[in-house]
Design an enzyme around this catalytic site. Structure first.
Site, mmCIF file in Angstrom:
data_model
loop_
_atom_site.group_PDB
_atom_site.id
_atom_site.type_symbol
_atom_site.label_atom_id
_atom_site.label_comp_id
_atom_site.label_asym_id
_atom_site.label_seq_id
_atom_site.Cartn_x
_atom_site.Cartn_y
_atom_site.Cartn_z
ATOM 1 N N CYS A 89 0.804 -1.228 0.000
ATOM 2 C CA CYS A 89 0.000 0.000 0.000
ATOM 3 C C CYS A 89 0.835 1.275 0.000
ATOM 4 O O CYS A 89 0.324 2.349 -0.314
ATOM 5 C CB CYS A 89 -0.947 0.005 1.199
ATOM 6 S SG CYS A 89 -2.180 -1.304 1.164
ATOM 7 N N HIS A 129 -8.941 3.597 -2.064
ATOM 8 C CA HIS A 129 -7.499 3.327 -1.932
ATOM 9 C C HIS A 129 -7.019 2.518 -3.141
ATOM 10 O O HIS A 129 -7.017 1.292 -3.111
ATOM 11 C CB HIS A 129 -7.279 2.559 -0.621
ATOM 12 C CG HIS A 129 -5.901 2.078 -0.368
ATOM 13 N ND1 HIS A 129 -4.773 2.655 -0.909
ATOM 14 C CD2 HIS A 129 -5.462 1.027 0.395
ATOM 15 C CE1 HIS A 129 -3.697 1.994 -0.482
ATOM 16 N NE2 HIS A 129 -4.094 1.005 0.292
ATOM 17 N N CYS A 189 0.405 2.473 6.224
ATOM 18 C CA CYS A 189 0.722 1.117 6.657
ATOM 19 C C CYS A 189 0.792 0.237 5.413
ATOM 20 O O CYS A 189 0.210 0.554 4.374
ATOM 21 C CB CYS A 189 -0.320 0.590 7.636
ATOM 22 S SG CYS A 189 -2.016 0.599 7.008
#
Length: 402
Positions: free
Chosen positions: A91, A358, A388
């Site tokens: 991510c 996202h 994260c």
């Protein structure tokens, strides 16, 4: 050491990551090409001066596979001398691409680099690339592998968060994102995505629901409870965290990041190249770090990454005017705020991935730009962005306006 400056950034709107999403018809290479073209055209770049294109992409398979950065640069009509490389830090890939670009500039290896990322989650499903961490039983057992939604509920349980805490945070994320769009806070940096004949197909984030309430979220069932019980992930997590009696499941689609499509591009360069091109730097990279953390809970790394970045910059939490932390799940931001005593009015002030989605490889490039725009709007000096990352990692970058 040469300073690395942020000169400009653009992003696409985020489109719903399903076949009925507005960006489903747009291929990943087209998404990436359009942000590269936008960053070129906005700044009048002679692309022969661009020394690398670094793009994050978390599921680099199929039409999103191989080295999408190089192919997108060619497809965007950049000079053939411009190389490209695809990177995967889960991510955090988009932010890490910007950090890698800054490192090349600071180290004197390049003067002008574009970092960013792309992910078409409607066309390339999350997890389509496989990998030993989840697929190899020996590796999964050794590392206490669980699905990320279980980690989010584990993090919430460990920190004593409630379903109401998580839902309230999600409602506020939606409210802030809707307000930001209504007030035009994203207008400077969001570029419309166009189809093959040049018609716009999406001009604003598709998943923002400003009318979300605690009552509407209360009707959603926890998304990961059944998985935790039937697949045994709860038991695995509790082996790693035996101090907990059980995992309280509280995350669902409404308080977790949305699955979306999108791309981002950030122009990073030295002071000398800015003077040569007549570009004014907007901020400098003051510190950039990535850390490893415990892989079962996997989502608590941003606090440790932030502490390391602050230490390297000679700063304290109170020296940061504004924070941007990817809203992978409500618990991620709530735990971060509690651990570092960051007030809600200084973090994710324009909403985040719970409201807007996202797009895995692109998000880091998007939110460093969101942070910079808001710092300029509020006339603030310093900001920190963090994400994260799967398998227990986190990245953090401190920027300072110039």
């Amino acid at each position: 050491m040469t300073e690395a400056y942020l000169y400009d950034h653009v992003r696409t709107p985020r489109g719903k990551g399903k076949p009925d999403g507005a960006l489903h018809e747009i291929t990943p290479v087209q998404l990436a090409s359009q942000v590269l073209q936008a960053i070129r055209d906005r700044n009048g770049l002679d692309t022969r001066l661009v020394e690398d294109v670094i793009l994050g992409c978390v599921v680099p398979v199929g039409e999103q596979g191989a080295n999408i950065a190089r192919i997108a640069a060619l497809n965007a009509d950049f000079a053939q001398t411009v190389p490209g490389v695809q990177i995967n830090r889960y991510c955090g890939s988009g932010l890490e691409a910007v950090n890698f670009a800054a490192a090349k500039v600071r180290g004197g290896l390049a003067d002008l680099v574009i970092g960013g990322g792309v992910e078409s989650m409607s066309r390339i499903p999350m997890g389509a690339d496989g990998g030993a961490w989840a697929m190899d039983p020996q590796v999964a057992n050794k590392t206490y592998f669980v699905m990320q939604g279980i980690s989010a509920d584990l993090l919430a349980t460990k920190h004593g968060l409630t379903r109401e805490d998580c839902d309230a945070y999600a409602v506020e994320s939606q409210r802030r994102a809707a307000r930001a769009w209504a007030e035009g806070r994203f207008a400077k940096s969001v570029v419309p995505v166009r189809d093959i004949i040049g018609l716009p197909v999406l001009e604003r984030d598709e998943t923002v629901r400003g009318d979300t309430t605690m009552e509407t979220l209360a009707g959603l069932k926890p998304a990961f409870a059944e998985m935790g019980a039937k697949a045994g992930f709860d038991s695995i997590a509790l082996q790693r965290y035996p101090q907990l009696e059980r995992i309280e499941h509280m995350h669902h689609a409404g308080n977790s990041s949305g699955i979306v499509d999108g791309a981002s591009a950030v122009l990073v360069g030295s002071g000398a190249i800015g003077e040569q091109l007549g570009l004014a730097p907007r901020a400098r990279i003051r510190a950039a770090v990535t850390i490893g953390s415990e892989p079962t809970i996997m989502l608590d790394g941003p606090a440790a990454a932030t502490r390391l970045a602050l230490r390297k910059a000679g700063m304290a939490v109170g020296d940061i005017d504004l924070f941007e932390l990817n809203e992978a799940f409500s618990s991620v931001v709530l735990a971060f705020m509690a651990e570092l005593a960051v007030p809600h009015e200084r973090i994710n002030v324009n909403g985040g991935a719970i409201a807007m989605g996202h797009p895995l490889g692109a998000t880091g490039g998007m939110i460093i730009g969101t942070l910079l725009d808001e710092m300029e709007r509020r006339n603030l000096a310093t900001g920190l962005v963090s994400l994260c990352e799967a398998a227990g990692m986190a990245s953090a970058t401190i920027i300072e306006r110039v």
